[in-house]
Design a protein around this motif. Structure first.
Motif, PDB file in Angstrom:
ATOM      1  N   GLY A   1       0.484   5.178  -0.332  1.00  0.00           N
ATOM      2  CA  GLY A   1      -0.674   6.301  -0.253  1.00  0.00           C
ATOM      3  C   GLY A   1      -2.040   5.825  -0.348  1.00  0.00           C
ATOM      4  N   SER A   2      -2.910   5.873  -1.255  1.00  0.00           N
ATOM      5  CA  SER A   2      -4.026   5.804  -1.661  1.00  0.00           C
ATOM      6  C   SER A   2      -4.309   4.398  -2.542  1.00  0.00           C
ATOM      7  N   LEU A   3      -3.210   3.891  -2.936  1.00  0.00           N
ATOM      8  CA  LEU A   3      -2.889   2.910  -3.809  1.00  0.00           C
ATOM      9  C   LEU A   3      -2.648   1.569  -3.127  1.00  0.00           C
ATOM     10  N   MET A   4      -3.086   0.507  -3.552  1.00  0.00           N
ATOM     11  CA  MET A   4      -2.551  -0.990  -3.117  1.00  0.00           C
ATOM     12  C   MET A   4      -2.685  -1.713  -4.360  1.00  0.00           C
TER      13      MET A   4
ATOM     14  N   GLU B   1       0.803  -1.137   0.172  1.00  0.00           N
ATOM     15  CA  GLU B   1       0.085  -0.043   0.147  1.00  0.00           C
ATOM     16  C   GLU B   1       0.912   0.970   0.041  1.00  0.00           C
TER      17      GLU B   1
END
Length: 296
Positions: free
Chosen positions: A129-132, A127
């Motif tokens: 930031g806001s991305l996974m 993960e």
């Protein structure tokens, strides 16, 4: 006229031969160098891919670019260009190039740092930031991550190295927390036994690591239980959680345990009866301590 052309051609023939020979050498050097760089990159990939796919990919790119740069400099030297002058000019222009490409060079340095420190490897679910998503590769300038919906995220290495990275697959197991509510009239011991039975009948739950089943909160319309356990990641976190929830609902209903919805009960009392009823209620309160001893 033709005699003049023939004489000119004969005079230029040594130069043409020399130039053609140099051009042929340069072409051969560039072609051989290109295929040599591909060969070396491929050998590095084959040698290291089984051990570390990301490291193999990174070193293969470095070798490919490095060999081609060396070949180009050698080709210029063959053409009669002073390579020392080229290196000096490149060194002088390096400062300006570094300033102009500071973000790109920062990404290259960050890629080297990621390879050395190894906060994640190929296939890890991370993960950023806001991305996974799953890590596919660390390239010279960027890191590629495959998102759960199939999209490919390409992140500059400098952004990844400076971000807070959460590695979801550092361990082969993951803890799952499930909160579910039952009616206040339900037996706490029975609810616990039902939840434990559901966990023990799921092959993906690691019973050796233990589990926890207990009351977490007394909600507005339900007694909320916390179910905490560990599962193998290979089984699928979403799949196991869904299966446990389905099994809980079926078993709770089969044993007559109510799964309530949010509701608010309002009792209306007459003014003259209220003091008496409240007094009677207070007189009949029974306290049960943790040892099961009742007292009034």
């Amino acid at each position: 006229m033709w005699q003049d052309i023939l004489e000119t051609f004969e005079g230029a023939l040594p130069f043409i031969k020399t130039f053609g020979l140099i051009a042929l050498k340069i072409v051969i050097l560039l072609v051989v160098g290109y295929y040599l760089s591909r060969f070396v990159a491929k050998k590095i990939t084959i040698a290291l891919e089984s051990k570390d796919k990301m490291l193999a990919n990174f070193l293969a790119q470095v070798a490919f670019i490095g060999i081609n740069i060396a070949i180009i400099i050698a080709a210029l030297g063959t053409a009669g260009v002073q390579t020392h002058s080229i290196i000096a000019v490149l060194g002088t222009a390096g400062v300006a190039i570094a300033l102009g490409l500071k973000d790109s060079l920062s990404s290259v340095a960050s890629g080297i740092i990621l390879i050395i420190l190894r906060p994640f490897v190929h296939g890890d679910m991370i993960e950023v930031g806001s991305l996974m998503g799953k890590v596919e590769a660390i390239n010279l300038f960027n890191t590629t991550i495959r998102l759960p919906d199939g999209k490919l995220a390409i992140l500059p290495n400098r952004n990844v190295s400076q971000a807070n990275v959460i590695n979801h697959t550092d361990l082969s197991q993951r803890r799952i927390d499930i909160v579910f509510g039952v009616g206040y009239e339900s037996s706490i011991d029975m609810v616990k036994l039902i939840a434990i039975n559901v966990l023990e009948h799921n092959a993906c739950v690691d019973l050796k690591r233990g589990y926890f089943v207990g009351v977490q909160d007394m909600g507005a319309s339900s007694l909320d239980f916390l179910l905490r356990f560990w599962v193998e990641i290979d089984c699928g976190i979403v799949e196991v959680r869904s299966h446990i929830l389905e099994s809980l609902k079926v078993n709770l209903e089969a044993n007559g345990i109510e799964i309530p919805f949010n509701k608010l009960d309002v009792n209306v009392l007459k003014a003259q009866d209220a003091p008496l009823r409240v007094q009677n209620t207070l007189e009949n309160i029974v306290y049960v301590d943790t040892k099961g001893v009742e007292s009034k």
